[in-house]
Write an enzyme that holds these catalytic residues in place. Sequence first.
Site, short mmCIF file in Angstrom:
data_model
loop_
_atom_site.label_atom_id
_atom_site.label_comp_id
_atom_site.label_asym_id
_atom_site.label_seq_id
_atom_site.Cartn_x
_atom_site.Cartn_y
_atom_site.Cartn_z
N HIS B 159 10.56 -0.70 -6.18
CA HIS B 159 11.49 -1.44 -5.32
C HIS B 159 12.28 -0.48 -4.46
O HIS B 159 12.23 0.74 -4.66
CB HIS B 159 12.47 -2.27 -6.16
CG HIS B 159 13.42 -1.46 -7.01
ND1 HIS B 159 13.13 -1.13 -8.32
CD2 HIS B 159 14.62 -0.90 -6.75
CE1 HIS B 159 14.13 -0.41 -8.82
NE2 HIS B 159 15.05 -0.25 -7.89
N GLU B 273 14.71 7.02 -7.26
CA GLU B 273 15.09 6.64 -8.62
C GLU B 273 13.82 6.57 -9.45
O GLU B 273 12.77 6.15 -8.94
CB GLU B 273 15.77 5.26 -8.64
CG GLU B 273 16.07 4.74 -10.05
CD GLU B 273 16.59 3.30 -10.08
OE1 GLU B 273 15.93 2.42 -9.48
OE2 GLU B 273 17.65 3.06 -10.69
#
Lengths: 123, 315
Positions: B159, B273
């Site tokens: 994402h 991330e």
Amino acid sequence: MHFVVTIENTGETFRCGEEDNVLQAMEQLQRRGIPVGCRNGGCGVCKVQVSEGSYTKRKMSRAVISADEEASGCVLACKIYPQSDLRVEVVGKMARAIVAKKSMSFDFGFATATAINQPDEEK
Amino acid sequence: MALTGVLRPGHVALRVLEMGPALKHYKDVLGLIETARDDKGRVFLKAWDEHDHHSVVLREADEAGMDYMGWKVASVATLKKLATDIEQSGLCTDLGWVPAGEHPTTGERFRFTIPTGHVMELFAEKGIVGNNCGTDGENINPNPWPDGLKGISPSRFDHCLLYGDDLDGTVKLFTEVLGFGVAEQVMAGEDKSFMIGAFLTCSNKAHDVAFIRQPVKGKFHHASFELGSWEKVLHAGDVLSRNHTSIDIGPTRHGITRGETIYFFDPSGNRNEVFSGGYIYYPDRPTITWWDVELGPAIFYHDRKLNEAFLSVFT
């Protein structure tokens, strides 16, 4: 060879080798004053105006430092390497945090809607 | 099959200041696999468990940040229908088709700019290169993971979190036109009616994309890659420190999505991330609401406060 970097906003000084970038040297010595962001030339948080001294530099994102700024010594502390003693003034968007104790509130209401991270002439 | 329309994030195209250090980071430290380069100097990569040809596109440029994010849809017919729906919604600008082959092995892509200023794409077709796990042919009698993985080696691009101003318009587009659900939202104001954060899903994941309201257009907070366990997030921290990668925060946990996380920066300052955990989302799952006064633990559950970098540092 080591040089002395002075942060004009606070009077803080620290040593920085010619192979080290100014932000890295400050962090390694656990000194404070220049806000630390990505450390890699992209976010613009560590923007400083060099008022005295010479340095070499590496590529910085044009989204946060314009060509004119770069030419006038407005650069990212994470991408400059001293060639002499340096005097720098913190001018990034987090600069006020180093002279006034900042509150931990964050504003989503656009009251502080200065053009975050952009080169100064675009503000 | 119940999952229709938009299936999942398909690719993210990032601008890097210097390709050499970027490739060392994305291939050797993060551990993505290079699958192609093109005559424009772009480099295409994928994570090990992705079957499609690429999920990350790197382009050398004068500024860091995200060029666009691409979404894979269920079929060519779905692609045409959603393109029409987007056009008719009037919510987007700069609509157009990118011809097949502009990305290697990829069919035509419908490109549009959303109200928060981000460029998005839909596509239906991309070449399948597999995950190299099969022992008797592709996808036949597979091992659980392939040999030769490097660095952190996440399983997939998962994402993005993006910053922009017209959050209402973007949420309307994703929910009403593209069929996403709101898994979690952050609300501000006296009556908690002003949305400042939206975590949107088109799948069973807690989020496939998230937006936070900031007075900017088209800004990039991070691209996230999935790991299978909390221990792998800790291992990622070890890999990052060993390679002197700039770490932002973590390992820690997000309150929002419950993900276990570490944030770090690529050599151009684009935040990455890697995370694990979260929960399974179904469309009938109630939306979780966070109030802005609880934003600290919502973002970083253990510290219970935002670091200054979370809102200030983006590309």
